[in-house]
Design a protein around this motif. Structure first.
Motif, PDB file in Angstrom:
ATOM      1  N   GLU A 109       1.201  -8.845   0.413  1.00 41.03           N
ATOM      2  CA  GLU A 109       0.831  -8.368  -0.917  1.00 41.03           C
ATOM      3  C   GLU A 109      -0.285  -7.354  -0.728  1.00 41.03           C
ATOM      4  O   GLU A 109      -1.395  -7.695  -0.320  1.00 41.03           O
ATOM      5  CB  GLU A 109       0.366  -9.506  -1.809  1.00 41.03           C
ATOM      6  CG  GLU A 109       0.073  -9.045  -3.243  1.00 41.03           C
ATOM      7  CD  GLU A 109      -0.554 -10.146  -4.082  1.00 41.03           C
ATOM      8  OE1 GLU A 109       0.162 -10.718  -4.921  1.00 41.03           O
ATOM      9  OE2 GLU A 109      -1.752 -10.419  -3.885  1.00 41.03           O
ATOM     10  N   LEU A 110       0.010  -6.110  -1.021  1.00 43.10           N
ATOM     11  CA  LEU A 110      -0.946  -5.017  -0.852  1.00 43.10           C
ATOM     12  C   LEU A 110      -1.382  -4.515  -2.219  1.00 43.10           C
ATOM     13  O   LEU A 110      -0.550  -4.083  -3.022  1.00 43.10           O
ATOM     14  CB  LEU A 110      -0.307  -3.874  -0.053  1.00 43.10           C
ATOM     15  CG  LEU A 110      -1.097  -2.568   0.039  1.00 43.10           C
ATOM     16  CD1 LEU A 110      -2.410  -2.784   0.795  1.00 43.10           C
ATOM     17  CD2 LEU A 110      -0.268  -1.479   0.708  1.00 43.10           C
ATOM     18  N   THR A 111      -2.683  -4.598  -2.496  1.00 41.96           N
ATOM     19  CA  THR A 111      -3.250  -4.044  -3.721  1.00 41.96           C
ATOM     20  C   THR A 111      -4.043  -2.805  -3.343  1.00 41.96           C
ATOM     21  O   THR A 111      -4.954  -2.883  -2.508  1.00 41.96           O
ATOM     22  CB  THR A 111      -4.156  -5.055  -4.433  1.00 41.96           C
ATOM     23  OG1 THR A 111      -3.407  -6.250  -4.707  1.00 41.96           O
ATOM     24  CG2 THR A 111      -4.683  -4.492  -5.747  1.00 41.96           C
ATOM     25  N   ALA A 112      -3.692  -1.666  -3.949  1.00 41.36           N
ATOM     26  CA  ALA A 112      -4.302  -0.406  -3.538  1.00 41.36           C
ATOM     27  C   ALA A 112      -4.398   0.544  -4.719  1.00 41.36           C
ATOM     28  O   ALA A 112      -3.658   0.434  -5.705  1.00 41.36           O
ATOM     29  CB  ALA A 112      -3.481   0.244  -2.416  1.00 41.36           C
ATOM     30  N   ILE A 113      -5.341   1.492  -4.604  1.00 41.78           N
ATOM     31  CA  ILE A 113      -5.429   2.594  -5.564  1.00 41.78           C
ATOM     32  C   ILE A 113      -4.559   3.720  -5.000  1.00 41.78           C
ATOM     33  O   ILE A 113      -4.760   4.160  -3.856  1.00 41.78           O
ATOM     34  CB  ILE A 113      -6.881   3.072  -5.739  1.00 41.78           C
ATOM     35  CG1 ILE A 113      -7.787   1.891  -6.113  1.00 41.78           C
ATOM     36  CG2 ILE A 113      -6.944   4.174  -6.794  1.00 41.78           C
ATOM     37  CD1 ILE A 113      -7.382   1.177  -7.379  1.00 41.78           C
ATOM     38  N   VAL A 114      -3.599   4.157  -5.790  1.00 45.43           N
ATOM     39  CA  VAL A 114      -2.606   5.104  -5.279  1.00 45.43           C
ATOM     40  C   VAL A 114      -2.414   6.262  -6.247  1.00 45.43           C
ATOM     41  O   VAL A 114      -2.769   6.185  -7.440  1.00 45.43           O
ATOM     42  CB  VAL A 114      -1.244   4.403  -5.063  1.00 45.43           C
ATOM     43  CG1 VAL A 114      -1.376   3.209  -4.125  1.00 45.43           C
ATOM     44  CG2 VAL A 114      -0.633   3.962  -6.400  1.00 45.43           C
ATOM     45  N   ALA A 115      -1.845   7.349  -5.705  1.00 46.19           N
ATOM     46  CA  ALA A 115      -1.350   8.449  -6.526  1.00 46.19           C
ATOM     47  C   ALA A 115       0.141   8.193  -6.725  1.00 46.19           C
ATOM     48  O   ALA A 115       0.919   8.372  -5.777  1.00 46.19           O
ATOM     49  CB  ALA A 115      -1.582   9.788  -5.828  1.00 46.19           C
ATOM     50  N   PRO A 116       0.585   7.742  -7.899  1.00 42.11           N
ATOM     51  CA  PRO A 116       1.984   7.317  -8.079  1.00 42.11           C
ATOM     52  C   PRO A 116       2.998   8.379  -7.680  1.00 42.11           C
ATOM     53  O   PRO A 116       4.043   8.059  -7.105  1.00 42.11           O
ATOM     54  CB  PRO A 116       2.069   6.998  -9.578  1.00 42.11           C
ATOM     55  CG  PRO A 116       0.663   6.694  -9.982  1.00 42.11           C
ATOM     56  CD  PRO A 116      -0.196   7.578  -9.139  1.00 42.11           C
ATOM     57  N   GLN A 117       2.697   9.647  -7.952  1.00 45.24           N
ATOM     58  CA  GLN A 117       3.656  10.696  -7.648  1.00 45.24           C
ATOM     59  C   GLN A 117       3.847  10.900  -6.149  1.00 45.24           C
ATOM     60  O   GLN A 117       4.828  11.505  -5.715  1.00 45.24           O
ATOM     61  CB  GLN A 117       3.214  12.028  -8.305  1.00 45.24           C
ATOM     62  CG  GLN A 117       1.957  12.658  -7.712  1.00 45.24           C
ATOM     63  CD  GLN A 117       0.670  12.098  -8.291  1.00 45.24           C
ATOM     64  OE1 GLN A 117       0.665  11.012  -8.893  1.00 45.24           O
ATOM     65  NE2 GLN A 117      -0.421  12.833  -8.130  1.00 45.24           N
TER      66      GLN A 117
END
Length: 470
Positions: free
Chosen positions: A377-385
């Motif tokens: 389970e990886l929780t991260a701040i991402v750029a969805p595009q």
């Protein structure tokens, strides 16, 4: 009547013979008919047997099994022919070699550079030769994986995960408090300059406002500069266990003022190695996905994954005796409950990861299986595009697949106040479930018997007594 009886008595042999003839003629006919039928059946069966043997001798079925997906099995029946037989033998041998090559390549891809964290742990996994060696190497491994801190929390020996972070050029942001001294020095210097240049010896409101803007710009510049030197943000707390049911992580650092840590068994040592391999693959894939193909640079501002907030691994608790198991209460930790509780492996009962097959069709492991599964389970701040480039990097790094993802908003300004600068990309918080596959063709060599038993595999050997030499 007396005359008849008298004649019968005088010719008794003739009378008996006549009676026997009258009895045996029909009986003989009946028995001979049955005998003829059995002889006929035996002869027919022998004929059919010989006929089938002749047919087999006159026709051979040649087959080449399918190797690749979508390929059809080649099969034909024809008269025996040496040239044809040799052709099929060569083709079959070539296909076996192709399969062997694919297996070797697949194993090498899955293994990457994974192995023991230090060469001397070969005396610990899969089995230590003595109790003394087990305790010493178990302690060395524990200090290497967890690290050590003093009673105030100051790091004395950093965990091996700090080296892993550096290897992928990841780390924490610039802490706001670390900028305090330099920004205060800048503010003081600029204030003195304004005061010295003004006739009234005071700083004007306009100059004060401009100074505040410059301080903000300098702070942002420092944050942005740090972001452009890292491939992504991460800190040690992101990989530590947080006692979420069904999930596990890296054990807390060992405190120097605690002396009653339990001994580390080979099984716990194996699980710690496995955890390290999984986290290594995830972080390597993030760095690869953040790398610009044109420049080769991997930065926070240009990458798909900006920050790793948390990595959890599906729990794998090995069935061991209570005296050997390592618990979460003051111990090193290797499982929350005694017994086999990995929710992603056969027999699992954990409450974290979902049970059953994902859309990949892989549901877990069995005793005769070729692989094992660990969920992440990886929780991260991402750029969805930009997430597709991270998904592709997972597959390029190892047998890893995203099987679920949830997105939620991020308070960018709150993160910026902590030093996290994400650049101009729109960002969201992503919680991803990632399926990782591990081939036993290389992991099995490190498995202690307790791990093998948990996975349904036969023991490597049958030791005497307690299995440990005195």
């Amino acid at each position: 009547m007396k005359g008849v009886l008298g004649w019968v008595k005088k010719n008794l042999l003739i009378v008996v013979s006549v009676v026997l003839i009258l009895v045996f003629l029909p009986a003989g006919w009946i028995f001979s008919s049955k005998w003829n039928a059995s002889i006929k059946k035996a002869a027919t069966d022998e004929f059919n047997k010989q006929k089938q043997a002749l047919q087999r001798a006159s026709s051979v079925k040649y087959t080449l099994p399918a190797v690749f997906e979508g390929e059809q099995t080649i099969s034909e029946s024809r008269a025996p022919n040496r040239a044809v037989t040799e052709f099929y033998a060569r083709q079959k041998a070539a296909r076996v070699e192709q399969v062997r090559d694919v297996v070797d390549r697949g194993t090498a891809f899955n293994r990457r550079d994974h192995g023991l964290l230090r060469p001397e742990f070969a005396n610990f996994l899969p089995k230590a030769p003595s109790e003394r060696m087990r305790r010493q190497l178990g302690l060395d491994l524990a200090e290497m994986v967890a690290g050590t801190v003093d009673p105030d929390g100051t790091i004395i020996r950093p965990s091996v995960y700090f080296s892993l972070f550096r290897s992928v050029n990841a780390g924490p942001p610039t802490a706001p408090e670390d900028l305090g001294a330099s920004l205060q020095e800048f503010k003081t210097r600029e204030t003195d300059n304004f005061v010295a240049s003004n006739a009234d010896g005071r700083i004007s409101d306009e100059q004060s406002k401009r100074l505040e803007q410059e301080l903000v710009a300098r702070r942002l510049g420092e944050y942005a500069g740090k972001a452009n030197t890292l491939s992504f943000y991460i800190n040690h707390e992101a990989v530590l266990r947080d006692n979420t049911p069904g999930w596990t992580g890296v054990p807390e650092p060992r405190r120097t003022d605690v002396t009653d840590y339990p001994a580390v068994t080979e099984s716990i040592g194996f699980v710690w190695h496995w955890d390290y391999w999984v986290i290594d693959d995830i972080l390597t894939a993030i760095a690869a996905g953040n790398t610009d193909p044109a420049t080769g640079a991997a930065t926070v501002t240009g990458g798909a994954v900006k920050r790793v907030e948390k990595i959890r691994l599906s729990e794998f608790a090995v069935t061991e005796s209570a005296t050997e198991s390592i618990d979460d209460l003051g111990g090193w930790g290797g499982g929350r409950d005694q017994g086999y509780s990995d929710p992603r492996l056969a027999g699992g009962s954990g409450a974290g990861a979902p049970v059953g097959a994902t859309y990949t069709g892989r549901a877990g492991s069995t005793g005769d299986g070729a692989y094992d599964i660990r969920m992440v389970e990886l929780t991260a701040i991402v750029a969805p595009q930009k997430l597709p480039q991270f998904f592709e990097a997972l597959g390029r790094t190892n047998y890893m697949t995203v099987v679920d993802i949830d997105l939620s908003p991020v308070d960018v300004w709150a993160d910026l106040n902590q030093g996290y600068f994400y650049g101009s990309d729109h960002v969201m918080r992503a919680t991803m479930l990632i399926e990782t596959v591990w081939l036993r063709s290389w992991t099995e060599q490190y498995m202690p018997d307790a791990v093998r038993s948990t996975l349904g595999l036969p023991p490597r050997e049958q030791p005497g007594a307690d299995g440990i030499e005195p």
